[in-house]
Design a protein around this motif. Structure first.
Motif, PDB file in Angstrom:
ATOM      1  N   PRO A 118     110.113  60.483  83.674  1.00 42.66           N
ATOM      2  CA  PRO A 118     109.091  60.449  82.598  1.00 42.66           C
ATOM      3  C   PRO A 118     108.619  58.792  82.354  1.00 42.66           C
ATOM      4  CG  PRO A 118     110.846  61.980  82.046  1.00 42.66           C
ATOM      5  CD  PRO A 118     111.226  61.425  83.288  1.00 42.66           C
ATOM      6  N   GLU A 125     105.067  57.395  82.364  1.00 43.53           N
ATOM      7  CA  GLU A 125     104.745  56.515  81.244  1.00 43.53           C
ATOM      8  C   GLU A 125     104.112  55.280  81.571  1.00 43.53           C
ATOM      9  OE1 GLU A 125     106.818  54.489  77.280  1.00 43.53           O
ATOM     10  OE2 GLU A 125     107.662  56.520  78.107  1.00 43.53           O
ATOM     11  N   ASN A 170     100.427  60.335  78.392  1.00 41.09           N
ATOM     12  CA  ASN A 170     100.849  60.553  76.975  1.00 41.09           C
ATOM     13  C   ASN A 170     102.078  61.147  76.649  1.00 41.09           C
ATOM     14  OD1 ASN A 170      99.959  63.131  76.337  1.00 41.09           O
ATOM     15  ND2 ASN A 170      97.848  62.408  76.374  1.00 41.09           N
ATOM     16  N   THR A 171     102.700  61.313  75.358  1.00 40.59           N
ATOM     17  CA  THR A 171     103.881  61.843  75.146  1.00 40.59           C
ATOM     18  C   THR A 171     103.703  63.179  75.242  1.00 40.59           C
ATOM     19  OG1 THR A 171     103.047  61.665  72.851  1.00 40.59           O
ATOM     20  CG2 THR A 171     104.662  59.856  73.790  1.00 40.59           C
ATOM     21  N   THR A 172     102.791  63.830  74.883  1.00 40.39           N
ATOM     22  CA  THR A 172     102.403  65.304  74.892  1.00 40.39           C
ATOM     23  C   THR A 172     102.792  65.695  76.443  1.00 40.39           C
ATOM     24  OG1 THR A 172     101.156  65.538  72.851  1.00 40.39           O
ATOM     25  CG2 THR A 172     101.116  67.259  74.390  1.00 40.39           C
ATOM     26  N   LEU A 216     104.090  64.122  78.788  1.00 40.13           N
ATOM     27  CA  LEU A 216     105.297  64.058  79.459  1.00 40.13           C
ATOM     28  C   LEU A 216     106.257  65.102  79.011  1.00 40.13           C
ATOM     29  CD1 LEU A 216     106.046  60.331  78.479  1.00 40.13           C
ATOM     30  CD2 LEU A 216     105.662  61.062  80.703  1.00 40.13           C
ATOM     31  N   CYS A 218     110.047  63.454  74.159  1.00 40.03           N
ATOM     32  CA  CYS A 218     108.980  63.070  74.840  1.00 40.03           C
ATOM     33  C   CYS A 218     107.648  63.297  74.060  1.00 40.03           C
ATOM     34  CB  CYS A 218     108.711  63.602  76.272  1.00 40.03           C
ATOM     35  SG  CYS A 218     110.009  63.229  77.319  1.00 40.03           S
ATOM     36  N   GLU A 219     107.735  64.097  73.161  1.00 34.71           N
ATOM     37  CA  GLU A 219     106.801  64.654  72.603  1.00 34.71           C
ATOM     38  C   GLU A 219     106.597  63.850  71.032  1.00 34.71           C
ATOM     39  OE1 GLU A 219     105.834  69.051  72.682  1.00 34.71           O
ATOM     40  OE2 GLU A 219     108.126  69.038  72.104  1.00 34.71           O
ATOM     41  N   SER A 220     105.180  63.614  70.745  1.00 30.09           N
ATOM     42  CA  SER A 220     105.049  62.914  69.556  1.00 30.09           C
ATOM     43  C   SER A 220     103.822  63.895  68.876  1.00 30.09           C
ATOM     44  CB  SER A 220     104.329  61.634  69.804  1.00 30.09           C
ATOM     45  OG  SER A 220     104.094  61.133  68.610  1.00 30.09           O
ATOM     46  N   VAL A 276     100.116  56.137  74.985  1.00 28.19           N
ATOM     47  CA  VAL A 276     101.503  55.398  75.440  1.00 28.19           C
ATOM     48  C   VAL A 276     101.027  54.145  76.081  1.00 28.19           C
ATOM     49  CG1 VAL A 276     103.587  55.612  76.584  1.00 28.19           C
ATOM     50  CG2 VAL A 276     102.854  57.407  75.410  1.00 28.19           C
TER      51      VAL A 276
END
Length: 338
Positions: free
Chosen positions: A51, A55, A61-63, A65, A95-97, A229
């Motif tokens: 990850p 990144e 992006n976090t989603t 990932l 990893c999620e935001s 990110v």
């Protein structure tokens, strides 16, 4: 793989996404761990580094990932069921935001006042049904029961789950009146799409439709995206799905029972007692009147609507196919390297 919930065929887009994700992983291994040549060599340390590579090197992006991590877990579970899964050491939730924001009641009023034609129809239906964009755009008159004041649907995302197929959603008085007028203006058709232009746009190019809605929201004052990110791909914070977030939040704040919530928005909660139509209607009727004097019907399409099957092409996606494709790509990469 043996689950009765697993679809017999997999969409080509899904298979292509699998190949894309594994190819990215192979490139990561070649760049960072060239001495690792087998799956047995993938340790939790290597898994945690993937990850970070995505990144920093790919600006993922976090989603996305989190999607990579979940897929890699599944891949190891299938291919190496008797081995420890190194991907379980990677926190996918970390990893999620969840940057998606709810609309407020005032914001939905603002949207309804500014939307026109097919987009107005989509937002009205989305606000009062709380369904995803695909299900909202593809509602047909055959699903609308004016006598019982309900709309019946099978959400596309969960239609393979036998226990979650049938949803009976009560029509809010405002939505009922709007649909009744639209039905009258269309000549009271017995079949066909309720919002033909929205259906045509979704079936032709759903991604473009989402972008069109995003551009509209931006035009009327919403900050649709935030920076991704480390300057990577922007993350959507407002979109059509924000209506679903609002719908769920509103019902929860008005003390809708769990059983009612699950039957209105869907979900794998079959162990809950089913809510009856009266309790669901009582919850939905608490939604405010977003329309007011806005009663413009959805527009009539100017182009033919493609059949739904065109957007749902499926091919055999067995594990053997995926392995063959990956092997072929690896051979090509080795030849280029040689």
């Amino acid at each position: 793989l043996a689950s009765d919930r697993r679809p017999k065929r997999t969409a080509q887009s899904t298979l292509e996404q699998y190949v894309f994700q594994v190819t990215a992983f192979l490139e990561f291994i070649q760049a960072k761990y060239p001495t690792v040549t087998t799956m047995d060599g993938i340790t939790s340390e290597v898994a945690k580094a993937f990850p970070l590579y995505l990144e920093e090197e790919r600006r993922v992006n976090t989603t996305t990932l989190a999607k990579y991590v979940r897929f890699m877990r599944l891949l190891w579970k299938v291919l190496m069921p008797d081995k420890a899964n190194p991907w379980l050491a990677v926190d996918a939730t970390g990893c999620e935001s969840n940057t998606r924001k709810d609309f407020t009641t005032a914001e939905i009023h603002h949207i309804i006042r500014n939307a026109k034609g097919w987009m107005l129809g989509a937002f009205i239906a989305g606000a009062y049904l709380g369904q995803r964009l695909c299900d909202t755009c593809l509602i047909r008159w055959e699903q609308v029961d004016f006598e019982l004041r309900v709309v019946r649907m099978t959400p596309r995302k969960t239609r393979r789950h036998k226990k979650l197929q049938d949803m009976e959603l009560p029509l809010h008085p405002v939505l009922y009146s709007w649909l009744a007028r639209l039905h009258q203006e269309q000549g009271k058709p017995a079949s066909g799409y309720v919002n033909p232009e929205a259906a045509r746009r979704y079936l032709t190019n759903p991604t473009h439709l989402s972008k069109t809605i995003g551009k509209f929201l931006k035009k009327i004052g919403f900050k649709v995206n935030v920076e991704g990110v480390k300057g990577g791909k922007a993350v959507a914070v407002y979109g059509f799905h924000s209506l679903r977030h609002f719908y769920c939040t509103f019902l929860r704040h008005h003390n809708a029972p769990d059983a009612v919530m699950r039957e209105l928005v869907g979900g794998s909660f079959e162990h809950y007692t089913h809510g009856n139509i009266a309790s669901k209607r009582a919850a939905v009727d608490k939604l405010p009147d977003f329309i007011g004097e806005t009663t413009e019907p959805a527009s009539v399409p100017t182009e033919p609507i493609p059949p739904e099957s065109m957007s749902d092409e499926k091919i055999e996606a067995t594990l053997a196919e995926l392995q063959d494709e990956l092997s072929r790509r690896r051979v090509i990469q080795q030849r280029k390297a040689g």
